[in-house]
Design an enzyme around this catalytic site. Sequence first.
Site, short mmCIF file in Angstrom:
data_model
loop_
_atom_site.label_atom_id
_atom_site.label_comp_id
_atom_site.label_asym_id
_atom_site.label_seq_id
_atom_site.Cartn_x
_atom_site.Cartn_y
_atom_site.Cartn_z
N ARG A 127 0.82 -1.23 0.00
CA ARG A 127 0.00 0.00 0.00
C ARG A 127 0.85 1.27 0.00
O ARG A 127 0.47 2.28 -0.59
CB ARG A 127 -0.93 -0.05 1.23
CG ARG A 127 -1.87 1.13 1.38
CD ARG A 127 -2.83 0.87 2.54
NE ARG A 127 -3.50 2.08 3.00
CZ ARG A 127 -4.69 2.51 2.56
NH1 ARG A 127 -5.32 1.85 1.63
NH2 ARG A 127 -5.24 3.60 3.03
N ILE A 130 -7.05 7.86 -1.19
CA ILE A 130 -6.94 6.41 -1.18
C ILE A 130 -7.75 5.99 0.04
O ILE A 130 -7.58 6.54 1.13
CB ILE A 130 -5.46 5.93 -1.09
CG1 ILE A 130 -5.36 4.41 -0.98
CG2 ILE A 130 -4.70 6.58 0.04
CD1 ILE A 130 -3.90 3.89 -1.05
N SER A 131 -8.68 5.04 -0.14
CA SER A 131 -9.62 4.70 0.93
C SER A 131 -8.93 4.02 2.11
O SER A 131 -7.87 3.41 1.96
CB SER A 131 -10.73 3.80 0.38
OG SER A 131 -11.36 4.41 -0.72
N GLN A 132 -9.57 4.12 3.27
CA GLN A 132 -9.12 3.44 4.50
C GLN A 132 -8.99 1.94 4.22
O GLN A 132 -9.86 1.35 3.55
CB GLN A 132 -10.19 3.71 5.56
CG GLN A 132 -10.01 3.03 6.87
CD GLN A 132 -11.34 3.00 7.65
OE1 GLN A 132 -12.42 3.06 7.07
NE2 GLN A 132 -11.23 2.92 8.95
#
Length: 213
Positions: A34, A60-62
């Site tokens: 990530r 960028i999503s959790q």
Amino acid sequence: MDYKLERERMVATQLEARGISDQRVLAAMRKVPRHLFVEEALQEQAYGDFPLPIGHAQTISQPYMVAEMTQLLEITPDDRVLEIGTGSGYQTAILAELASRVYTIERIRELLIEAKRRLDQLEYFNVVAKCSDGTDGWPEEGPFDAIIVTAGAPHVPEPLKQQLAIGGRLAVPVGDAYSQVLMKITRKEDRFIEIPTGGCRFVKLIGKHGWGD
Ligand code: SAM
């Protein structure tokens, strides 16, 4: 920083602890780096329990939200998946670990170019990407076994429902600009089953079948 250890920790404390149990999803989340999907200055925060900025007022999503949506899609190795909202390309990489082919659409060209560069570098060769309004879907490549929308819509975009295969699953956040409900829609032979699965908060899905510009 030991990023592999950070990923193990993220999976144990943010995902397994909150009930994510699909072993293929957990393995993908342990594997995909990530930190390579954010700018260098933010890399040490990449495994935190929150979204991060990726430029152009997008995020960028959790990690938990990525895992939760991916688990909802019940992806099998032969599946063809459509993703709306490529963003950094991180969710795309998770999908590419699980499916045979991933079609991803992003409306902001600069984000798409950067995401595709990362995905190529990490050798995700089963990803096809294009820059356009994803609310229209990708009719030439449909139907899809799974469709994921990673931005909040005012209602379920009808073209996406129509591009689901029989038995196909669609995950889409639906609500107002500030909060949404994550909907899971499954296409049966003669009908769609729509199940609300919980609250979430995403940036706006902007397009013909989404929010206005
Ligand atoms: N999944 C991404 C990741 O892992 O980095 C995060 C996506 S971000 C929350 C939402 C993305 O959807 C943004 O990059 C935004 O530009 C994109 N987007 C919004 N409306 C769109 C549309 N109609 N078609 C394609 N992309 C769209």
